[in-house]
Design an enzyme around this catalytic site. Structure first.
Site, PDB file in Angstrom:
ATOM      1  N   GLU A   1      -5.231  -8.450   0.852  1.00 25.41           N
ATOM      2  CA  GLU A   1      -6.003  -8.322   2.044  1.00 25.41           C
ATOM      3  C   GLU A   1      -7.592  -7.855   1.769  1.00 25.41           C
ATOM      4  O   GLU A   1      -7.805  -7.285   0.691  1.00 25.41           O
ATOM      5  CB  GLU A   1      -5.535  -6.781   2.681  1.00 25.41           C
ATOM      6  CG  GLU A   1      -4.288  -6.824   3.505  1.00 25.41           C
ATOM      7  CD  GLU A   1      -3.888  -5.698   4.173  1.00 25.41           C
ATOM      8  OE1 GLU A   1      -4.543  -4.885   4.471  1.00 25.41           O
ATOM      9  OE2 GLU A   1      -2.492  -5.442   4.155  1.00 25.41           O
TER      10      GLU A   1
ATOM     11  N   GLU B   1       0.831  -0.991   0.038  1.00 21.32           N
ATOM     12  CA  GLU B   1      -0.028   0.078  -0.222  1.00 21.32           C
ATOM     13  C   GLU B   1       1.119   1.413   0.024  1.00 21.32           C
ATOM     14  O   GLU B   1       0.720   2.017   0.813  1.00 21.32           O
ATOM     15  CB  GLU B   1      -0.909   0.001   1.061  1.00 21.32           C
ATOM     16  CG  GLU B   1      -2.037  -0.965   0.860  1.00 21.32           C
ATOM     17  CD  GLU B   1      -3.244  -0.839   2.208  1.00 21.32           C
ATOM     18  OE1 GLU B   1      -2.978  -0.069   2.982  1.00 21.32           O
ATOM     19  OE2 GLU B   1      -4.341  -1.621   2.290  1.00 21.32           O
TER      20      GLU B   1
HETATM   21  C1  GCO Z   1      -5.562  -0.533  10.355  1.00 21.14           C
HETATM   22  C2  GCO Z   1      -5.825  -1.234   8.754  1.00 21.14           C
HETATM   23  C3  GCO Z   1      -4.520  -1.989   8.887  1.00 21.14           C
HETATM   24  C4  GCO Z   1      -4.461  -2.304   7.227  1.00 21.14           C
HETATM   25  C5  GCO Z   1      -2.984  -2.749   6.897  1.00 21.14           C
HETATM   26  C6  GCO Z   1      -2.734  -2.429   5.490  1.00 21.14           C
HETATM   27  O1  GCO Z   1      -6.642  -0.570  10.863  1.00 21.14           O
HETATM   28  O2  GCO Z   1      -4.522  -0.422  10.903  1.00 21.14           O
HETATM   29  O3  GCO Z   1      -6.852  -1.594   8.577  1.00 21.14           O
HETATM   30  O4  GCO Z   1      -4.520  -2.900   9.470  1.00 21.14           O
HETATM   31  O5  GCO Z   1      -5.488  -3.042   6.686  1.00 21.14           O
HETATM   32  O6  GCO Z   1      -1.793  -2.733   7.619  1.00 21.14           O
HETATM   33  O7  GCO Z   1      -1.972  -3.082   4.850  1.00 21.14           O
END
Ligand code: GCO
Length: 477
Positions: A375, A167
């Site tokens: 994800e 990301e």
């Molecule tokens: C959160 C996010 C993360 C992300 C992930 C991205 O709440 O911190 O949802 O968990 O989904 O780290 O790659």
């Protein structure tokens, strides 16, 4: 219509990230990451939560892998912490860090679970932030390649699937536009420049991979939020197309083709925000093609025309209170608005399984590369019931509908390699603390014992186990 079944060998998986689960923040020679430092600055994270202990996966990985095996997981996506391997960001590798990941990989392989390794999930070495501002300097490109080479050399014979950067779009947006991740500034020029360095790092990693891991598969992971137009007003359609180009194509075009998208580039040049590009960059970006695109999907967004009324990048909901997400946008281009047709999670993320199908169709028609869902999942305030269980039927419902959307996308022609649910165990949300839970496995914390960290299988654990065992046939039930 009758949907095609999931292909044989479809990778049923789950995912995590080092900082969010490991703990052991200074174990066995690890250096501090930018998050070890940033999370301890006042006001940065929800109630000052940090990953010093997280869910202690560093010390409990065997128990976690045993749970994965019990579930029948076929793939496990996790990230390697750069400062565990290079405490100073570069130089000599730290054997203590390499040995931990070797134990984890061997445990996975012993249970027939395919490791999917993310090289970078936001935890850059603090040493590189101190030395040259991490992603803001081109120097990071060499250091990242050095780090990746060490891992390809050590683990290339055991690990087939690799993710370069996780990301990049979300991390750099929060770092340089929303002031939510380190270095927490708001500066569009620095944003595009740091992104350019990250693209070069991604390309160098892929180029090194071709030499060192022939036969392996590598690609970046991108968080795709499909843009919808608020109405059929042509101005809103232009706004949504601009949002699609600035928030999706900007990254995916470079990964897949090596070129920045034309109309967004023209806009940046006009507004003095385009990154500096050096000789050889274009060739490198064009040469380093990924084998697949990793896609993270959580929600869709709606856009409308934004006359020059001053709406800029704004905050997003970190409170867990519904209804507190403000309008976001770029003056003159677009701004967000709520989708009246969709429910939202407690963090105001639209729940939109069709958006995943739309994502996969758009990605396939524009890039025609295989896709791995790296994800997808639902963050919730899960509770331990009096019966000692966690009844997360809402999560089952969410995952089921998103998996059915994947099945439709396969019928639409997407070459879907697999699906990694986020996340395997509960973990630390970067900005939302430990209260926002995503896992199939509940990690217990009580007021009297915040570090109990006992693992408890949620209802979704048993459900996903049956989905895997039936290669998706259970979804029809
Ligand atoms: C959160 C996010 C993360 C992300 C992930 C991205 O709440 O911190 O949802 O968990 O989904 O780290 O790659």
């Amino acid at each position: 219509r009758q949907l095609a079944p999931f292909p044989e060998g479809f990778l049923w998986g789950a995912a995590s990230a080092a900082y969010q689960i490991e703990g052991g923040w200074n174990a066995d020679g690890k250096g501090p990451s930018v998050w070890d430092v940033f999370s301890k600055q006042p006001g940065r994270t929800y109630q000052g939560s940090n990953g010093d202990v997280a869910v202690d996966h560093y010390h409990r990985y065997q128990e976690d892998v045993a749970l994965m095996a019990e579930m029948g997981l076929m793939a496990y996506r996790f990230s390697i912490s750069w400062p565990r391997i290079f405490p100073q960001g570069r130089g000599e590798a730290n054997e203590g860090g390499l040995a931990f990941y070797e134990r984890l990989i061997d445990a996975l392989l012993a249970h027939g679970i395919e490791p999917v390794v993310t090289l970078y999930h936001w935890d850059a070495p603090q040493a590189l932030m101190d030395e040259y501002g991490a992603w803001e300097s081109r120097r990071i490109v060499d250091d990242f390649e050095h780090y990746c080479r060490a891992l390809f050399t050590r683990f290339g014979a055991k690990v087939r699937y690799w993710i370069t950067l996780n990301e990049q779009n979300i991390d750099t947006t929060r770092s340089f536009l929303l002031a939510k991740h380190p270095p927490a500034v708001r500066d569009r020029q620095r944003f595009y420049q740091a992104n350019h360095h990250a693209f070069l790092a991604n390309a160098r990693a892929i180029r090194a991979f071709r030499q060192l891991v022939p036969g392996g598969k590598i690609g970046p992971t991108f968080c795709y939020c499909p843009a919808y137009a608020a109405s059929s007003r042509p101005q809103d359609v232009v706004a949504a197309e601009s949002a699609e180009e600035f928030t999706n194509h900007w990254w995916l075009d470079v990964y897949a083709t090596g070129r920045y998208p034309a109309s967004a580039w023209a806009w940046l040049v006009e507004h003095g925000q385009a990154p500096r590009i050096e000789g050889g960059d274009a060739e490198l970006l064009a040469e380093a093609k990924p084998d697949f695109l990793g896609i993270n999907y959580y929600y869709s967004q709606v856009f409308e025309d934004n006359a020059l009324d001053g709406v800029g990048e704004t905050d997003f909901n970190t409170s867990g209170q519904k209804g507190s997400t403000p309008v976001n946008g770029v003056p003159g281009l677009y701004k967000t608005t709520a989708n009246p047709h969709l429910p939202t999670s407690n963090w105001d993320w639209a729940i939109d399984p069709d958006g995943l199908r739309i994502t996969l169709r758009r990605v396939t028609s524009r890039y025609n590369l295989p896709v791995l869902i790296t994800e997808n999942g639902l963050g919730e305030f899960d509770q331990l019931s009096d019966d000692g269980k966690v009844h997360d039927g809402y999560r089952i419902d969410y995952l089921r509908h998103h998996l059915l959307a994947c099945q439709q996308a396969i019928s639409d022609g997407t070459k879907l390699m697999g699906y990694c649910a986020w996340s395997f165990t509960d973990l630390l949300s970067w900005l939302n603390g430990y209260q926002k839970r995503y896992g199939f496995v509940y990690v217990n914390r009580t007021e009297t014992d915040p570090l109990d960290l006992a693992r408890i299988r949620k209802d979704s654990f048993y459900w996903y186990r049956d989905v895997i065992a039936s290669n998706g046939r259970k979804l029809a039930e």
